[in-house]
Design a protein around this motif. Structure first.
Motif, short mmCIF file in Angstrom:
data_model
loop_
_atom_site.label_atom_id
_atom_site.label_comp_id
_atom_site.label_asym_id
_atom_site.label_seq_id
_atom_site.Cartn_x
_atom_site.Cartn_y
_atom_site.Cartn_z
N GLU A 139 28.61 -19.88 -33.30
CA GLU A 139 27.19 -18.99 -33.07
C GLU A 139 26.07 -19.35 -34.06
N MET A 140 26.59 -20.09 -35.05
CA MET A 140 25.71 -19.94 -36.40
C MET A 140 24.56 -21.32 -36.16
N PRO A 141 23.45 -20.92 -36.01
CA PRO A 141 22.37 -21.75 -36.15
C PRO A 141 22.38 -22.89 -37.00
N LEU A 142 22.48 -24.12 -36.68
CA LEU A 142 22.85 -25.28 -37.87
C LEU A 142 21.62 -25.58 -38.82
N ASP A 143 20.32 -25.16 -38.40
CA ASP A 143 19.25 -25.28 -39.33
C ASP A 143 19.58 -24.41 -40.56
N ARG A 144 19.98 -23.24 -40.10
CA ARG A 144 20.04 -22.25 -41.33
C ARG A 144 21.31 -22.43 -41.99
N ALA A 145 22.35 -22.83 -41.33
CA ALA A 145 23.78 -23.10 -41.84
C ALA A 145 23.60 -24.09 -42.98
N SER A 146 22.76 -25.16 -42.80
CA SER A 146 22.50 -26.12 -43.74
C SER A 146 22.46 -25.62 -45.21
N VAL A 147 21.49 -24.73 -45.35
CA VAL A 147 21.08 -24.25 -46.71
C VAL A 147 22.18 -23.53 -47.37
N ILE A 148 23.31 -23.05 -46.62
CA ILE A 148 24.35 -22.44 -47.06
C ILE A 148 25.21 -23.70 -48.03
N GLY A 149 25.06 -24.75 -47.51
CA GLY A 149 25.94 -25.74 -48.13
C GLY A 149 25.97 -25.96 -49.55
N CYS A 150 24.72 -25.89 -50.18
CA CYS A 150 24.28 -25.89 -51.81
C CYS A 150 23.54 -24.59 -52.10
N ALA A 151 22.28 -24.34 -51.90
CA ALA A 151 21.70 -23.20 -52.23
C ALA A 151 22.26 -21.78 -52.42
N VAL A 152 22.68 -21.72 -51.15
CA VAL A 152 23.10 -20.20 -50.86
C VAL A 152 24.65 -20.14 -51.30
N THR A 153 25.56 -21.35 -51.28
CA THR A 153 26.86 -21.27 -52.02
C THR A 153 26.77 -20.97 -53.35
N THR A 154 25.81 -21.93 -54.12
CA THR A 154 25.75 -21.89 -55.50
C THR A 154 25.20 -20.27 -55.95
N GLY A 155 24.08 -19.74 -55.14
CA GLY A 155 23.61 -18.60 -55.64
C GLY A 155 24.55 -17.37 -55.47
N ALA A 156 25.11 -17.47 -54.11
CA ALA A 156 26.20 -16.17 -54.06
C ALA A 156 27.30 -16.58 -54.60
N GLY A 157 27.55 -17.75 -54.81
CA GLY A 157 29.06 -17.85 -55.58
C GLY A 157 28.76 -17.45 -56.78
N THR A 158 27.53 -17.71 -57.54
CA THR A 158 27.23 -17.24 -58.77
C THR A 158 27.61 -15.58 -58.91
N ILE A 159 27.05 -14.88 -57.98
CA ILE A 159 26.97 -13.57 -58.10
C ILE A 159 28.42 -13.05 -57.69
N PHE A 160 29.15 -13.63 -56.79
CA PHE A 160 30.38 -13.18 -56.35
C PHE A 160 31.70 -13.62 -57.20
N ASN A 161 31.61 -14.60 -57.70
CA ASN A 161 32.64 -15.66 -58.35
C ASN A 161 32.29 -15.79 -59.92
N ALA A 162 31.54 -16.26 -60.31
CA ALA A 162 31.07 -16.62 -61.60
C ALA A 162 30.81 -15.19 -62.54
N CYS A 163 29.88 -14.54 -61.88
CA CYS A 163 29.72 -13.24 -62.53
C CYS A 163 30.51 -11.87 -62.08
N ASN A 164 31.09 -11.95 -61.02
CA ASN A 164 31.78 -10.94 -60.60
C ASN A 164 30.86 -9.68 -60.52
N VAL A 165 29.48 -9.77 -60.34
CA VAL A 165 28.72 -8.70 -60.27
C VAL A 165 29.35 -7.42 -59.74
N THR A 166 29.21 -6.29 -60.25
CA THR A 166 29.82 -5.15 -59.64
C THR A 166 28.75 -3.96 -59.38
N PRO A 167 28.81 -3.14 -58.48
CA PRO A 167 27.90 -2.23 -58.06
C PRO A 167 27.21 -1.45 -59.00
N GLY A 168 25.76 -1.69 -59.24
CA GLY A 168 25.11 -0.71 -60.21
C GLY A 168 24.81 -1.76 -61.42
#
Length: 362
Positions: A152-181
């Protein structure tokens, strides 16, 4: 198939008709649906990072599986997939200790002397860049360089997940492990920076401060979750961030690849804070902490591709989009055909838009 070929650094990409090999063991043939223009590719195009030439750049892509080789178990014909440059072997020290993005991926490439994945009509090889070469109508990749996603995912929007979003979100969730607040500053509001801001909002960060010299990008950052914005070129940019965060931020994330931006990130930290460098700095540049920074418990780290575990992370990011939490529509500034790729990179150099995405006819 049509592909954009880098023949000489500093010169425009040339559209050529190339041949693509048939899938061998563990390989997947993908019909490319869309591919984002990433600043990382521009580094290779301009020659600031070396690569064997001729080569087909492009690494931020999504498409449909057309064929699979023997022993492929992760995808099947007809699956929608997102590709990722951090292809992993699955058995090296980095992989088995959960640091898949650090895998050098040697086993995901064809052995020396094998038939090349890409070639010209005369049989001469065209180099595959970053295991993908996505500025082409088709990609031939190892199965560990792509992941199946919700159809169901539109592929034009899916494409940017492959680098920009995976890098940015991965940094928050994995590399930095940002916690609420916790407080977060993001230096640079291109595709990666905007994705980082959006992910910080999802993670429940308190103050999210975006720094960029372009007013339009600062406003886009607000739309994606920034609580405050700062002109990154202001003489007192670091002081503004420290004041807004009441003493400095817990996490400062550099998403540009410039020494001055890295210094701004370091200067924005509170005691015990961490600066994370995502941008591709010019080769030979160094970033450091002063003695007093070290005595204050401050830390400096890199996070290649956000420290992602993409077979797990990417489907989750797709789910975030489908549930309305991840705003990919605002990150994409325009959709263009392959023939306009050089114009897209010229816009990137001017820095006046977020993400351009090449859309292929399906």
């Amino acid at each position: 198939m049509k592909a954009a070929v880098l023949i000489e650094p500093g010169k425009p990409l040339e559209i050529e008709n190339l041949s693509i090999s048939k899938p061998q063991a563990h390989e997947v043939l993908i019909r490319t649906a869309a591919c984002g223009l990433c600043h990382s590719d521009l580094h290779f195009i301009e020659g600031t990072y070396p690569h064997p030439l001729p080569a087909v750049p492009g690494h931020e892509a999504a498409g449909i599986v057309e064929a699979v080789g023997s022993e492929v178990t992760t995808v099947k014909v007809g699956d929608a997939v997102i590709t990722c440059l951090s292809a992993f072997c699955g058995h090296c020290e980095f992989c088995v200790t959960g640091r898949m993005s650090l895998c050098l991926g040697g086993d995901t490439r064809r052995k020396a002397g094998s038939e090349p994945r890409l070639s010209r009509g005369d049989g001469s090889a065209v180099n595959q860049m970053l295991n993908l070469s996505a500025y082409a109508e088709q990609m031939l990749v190892h199965e560990h360089a792509c992941v199946r996603i919700d159809p169901e995912m539109p592929l034009d929007r899916a494409s940017v997940i492959g680098c920009a979003v995976t890098t940015g979100a991965g940094t928050i969730f994995n590399a930095c492990n940002v916690t609420p607040g916790e407080t977060v500053a993001v230096i640079g509001c291109g595709g990666v920076g905007l994705a980082t801001i959006n992910a910080a909002k999802i993670a429940g960060a308190g103050r999210i401060i975006a720094a960029d010299p372009i007013p339009e990008k600062r406003e886009l950052a607000r739309k994606l979750g920034a609580t405050d914005v700062v002109d990154a070129l202001a003489n007192d940019a670091a002081a503004q961030i420290v004041e807004l965060s009441k003493g400095g931020v817990d996490h400062a994330i550099e998403a540009v690849g410039r020494p001055a931006s890295a210094q701004l990130a370091v200067s924005s930290l509170r005691r015990g804070g961490t600066a994370t460098i995502l941008g591709m700095m010019p080769l030979g540049e160094k970033v450091g902490l002063a003695a007093m920074d070290l005595l204050s418990g401050k830390k400096l780290q890199g996070a290649i591709m956000g420290g992602n575990r993409f077979p797990v992370d990417i489907p989750r990011l797709v789910d975030f989009y489908l549930r309305g939490q991840l705003d990919l529509d605002s990150i994409i500034a325009e959709r263009i055909p392959l023939e306009q790729i050089n114009d897209g990179f010229e816009k990137m150099k001017r820095g006046d838009s977020a993400r351009s995405v090449i859309v292929f006819d399906q």
